[in-house]
Design a protein around this motif. Structure first.
Motif, PDB file in Angstrom:
ATOM      1  N   GLY A  12       0.837  -1.191   0.000  1.00  0.00           N
ATOM      2  CA  GLY A  12       0.000   0.000   0.000  1.00  0.00           C
ATOM      3  C   GLY A  12       0.864   1.228   0.000  1.00  0.00           C
ATOM      4  N   SER A  13       0.354   2.281   0.624  1.00  0.00           N
ATOM      5  CA  SER A  13       1.098   3.536   0.667  1.00  0.00           C
ATOM      6  C   SER A  13       0.535   4.399   1.781  1.00  0.00           C
ATOM      7  CB  SER A  13       0.995   4.275  -0.677  1.00  0.00           C
ATOM      8  OG  SER A  13      -0.357   4.563  -0.990  1.00  0.00           O
TER       9      SER A  13
ATOM     10  N   PHE B  37       1.589  17.563  -1.391  1.00  0.00           N
ATOM     11  CA  PHE B  37       1.088  16.191  -1.287  1.00  0.00           C
ATOM     12  C   PHE B  37       2.178  15.206  -1.685  1.00  0.00           C
ATOM     13  CE2 PHE B  37      -0.704  12.508  -3.515  1.00  0.00           C
ATOM     14  CZ  PHE B  37      -1.526  11.971  -2.534  1.00  0.00           C
ATOM     15  N   ARG B  38       2.252  14.082  -0.953  1.00  0.00           N
ATOM     16  CA  ARG B  38       3.156  12.992  -1.316  1.00  0.00           C
ATOM     17  C   ARG B  38       2.427  11.663  -1.157  1.00  0.00           C
ATOM     18  NH1 ARG B  38       8.720  12.796   1.788  1.00  0.00           N
ATOM     19  NH2 ARG B  38       9.069  11.180   0.231  1.00  0.00           N
ATOM     20  N   GLN B  39       2.870  10.682  -1.913  1.00  0.00           N
ATOM     21  CA  GLN B  39       2.388   9.316  -1.726  1.00  0.00           C
ATOM     22  C   GLN B  39       3.605   8.408  -1.649  1.00  0.00           C
ATOM     23  OE1 GLN B  39      -1.278   8.146  -3.318  1.00  0.00           O
ATOM     24  NE2 GLN B  39      -0.633   6.086  -3.901  1.00  0.00           N
ATOM     25  N   ILE B  40       3.793   7.777  -0.477  1.00  0.00           N
ATOM     26  CA  ILE B  40       5.001   7.003  -0.192  1.00  0.00           C
ATOM     27  C   ILE B  40       4.644   5.525  -0.160  1.00  0.00           C
ATOM     28  CG2 ILE B  40       6.871   6.640   1.462  1.00  0.00           C
ATOM     29  CD1 ILE B  40       6.174   9.500   2.528  1.00  0.00           C
ATOM     30  N   PRO B  41       5.263   4.698  -0.998  1.00  0.00           N
ATOM     31  CA  PRO B  41       4.930   3.275  -1.041  1.00  0.00           C
ATOM     32  C   PRO B  41       5.257   2.576   0.286  1.00  0.00           C
ATOM     33  CG  PRO B  41       6.200   3.926  -2.980  1.00  0.00           C
ATOM     34  CD  PRO B  41       6.266   5.066  -2.011  1.00  0.00           C
ATOM     35  N   LEU B  42       4.443   1.595   0.633  1.00  0.00           N
ATOM     36  CA  LEU B  42       4.678   0.772   1.809  1.00  0.00           C
ATOM     37  C   LEU B  42       4.717  -0.686   1.393  1.00  0.00           C
ATOM     38  CD1 LEU B  42       2.247   2.394   4.435  1.00  0.00           C
ATOM     39  CD2 LEU B  42       4.739   2.629   4.318  1.00  0.00           C
TER      40      LEU B  42
END
Length: 238
Positions: free
Chosen positions: A49-50, A59-64
């Motif tokens: 997910g992220s 805004f940022r979207q960081i992978p998990l």
């Protein structure tokens, strides 16, 4: 010599299985929110997910993925997105205060600006059935996603006003509890730091007496599957 017997540094821990309910933008996951005085960190354990973040920087979207570590400071609006089986360990400052009051959900402005309305929107039925609690948790998640998406759109359009207004409203919401939070800090993080200071003073004198007082504390989760802001929580006393 009195030692601090909570979790190291008064950092609390919980395990979180992130919600997989779809939201209005088609993404599955948790409830966007912000902490006002506490840093937090996510350690991905399984699944994928992220974490979406929104700050004055954008805004940022960081992978998990398993092994990923994402710490963030107060003021970071964050939203967990579950692409499949996402489970994380959450590390929380100040003896778990992020799950004990220091969180404001990103509800729309008319809700965040009214304490009574905010409380009603954020509450879950304590004596409700599993299905009733799930419906309430999903409803508040959806309302917070609605507010989050509006904040994101404004920020990405170069308009800082809505995010600034949310910050001000969030600070006003939590203001009545800052005295209690000061006491929690004194019992937790401050006490842990003071204990370390005493040990360093002793070692500087060549005194290792505190090592004779070593203890081990083992525990199992004190709560299983509780409906949290972002998923089902297993919590530990800290």
């Amino acid at each position: 010599m009195t030692a601090f017997e909570g979790l190291p540094g008064a950092v609390a821990v919980s395990r979180l299985r992130v919600y997989d309910w779809p939201a209005e933008d088609g993404l599955r996951g948790g409830t966007p929110h912000v902490h006002l005085t506490c840093s937090e960190a996510y350690v991905a354990v399984s699944g994928s997910g992220s974490v979406q973040t929104l700050t004055t920087s954008g805004f940022r979207q960081i992978p998990l993925a398993p092994g990923a570590l994402v710490p963030f400071t107060p003021g970071t609006i964050h939203r967990l997105v579950n692409d499949g089986g996402l489970s994380i360990v959450v590390l929380m400052e100040n003896s778990g205060l992020p799950e004990a009051g220091d969180a404001v959900l990103t509800f729309p402005p008319d809700t965040v600006a009214d304490l009574g309305r905010y409380r009603a929107a954020a509450a879950l039925p304590g004596d409700g059935t599993e299905d009733e609690q799930a419906r309430a948790a999903r409803t508040r998640r959806d309302l917070a996603v609605q507010g989050f998406l509006a904040l994101r759109r404004a920020t990405e359009a170069g308009d800082p006003g809505p995010l600034d207004a949310f910050h001000r409203a969030a600070a006003e919401l939590v203001r009545p509890w800052t005295g209690d939070w000061r006491e929690r800090r004194l019992r937790g993080a401050a006490a842990a730091s003071e204990a370390t200071g005493r040990q360093l003073d002793a070692l500087a004198r060549g005194d290792a007496g505190h090592l004779r007082d070593a203890r081990v504390h083992a525990q199992q989760p004190s709560a299983h599957g509780r409906f949290g802001m972002c998923g089902r929580l297993d919590g530990y006393r800290g």
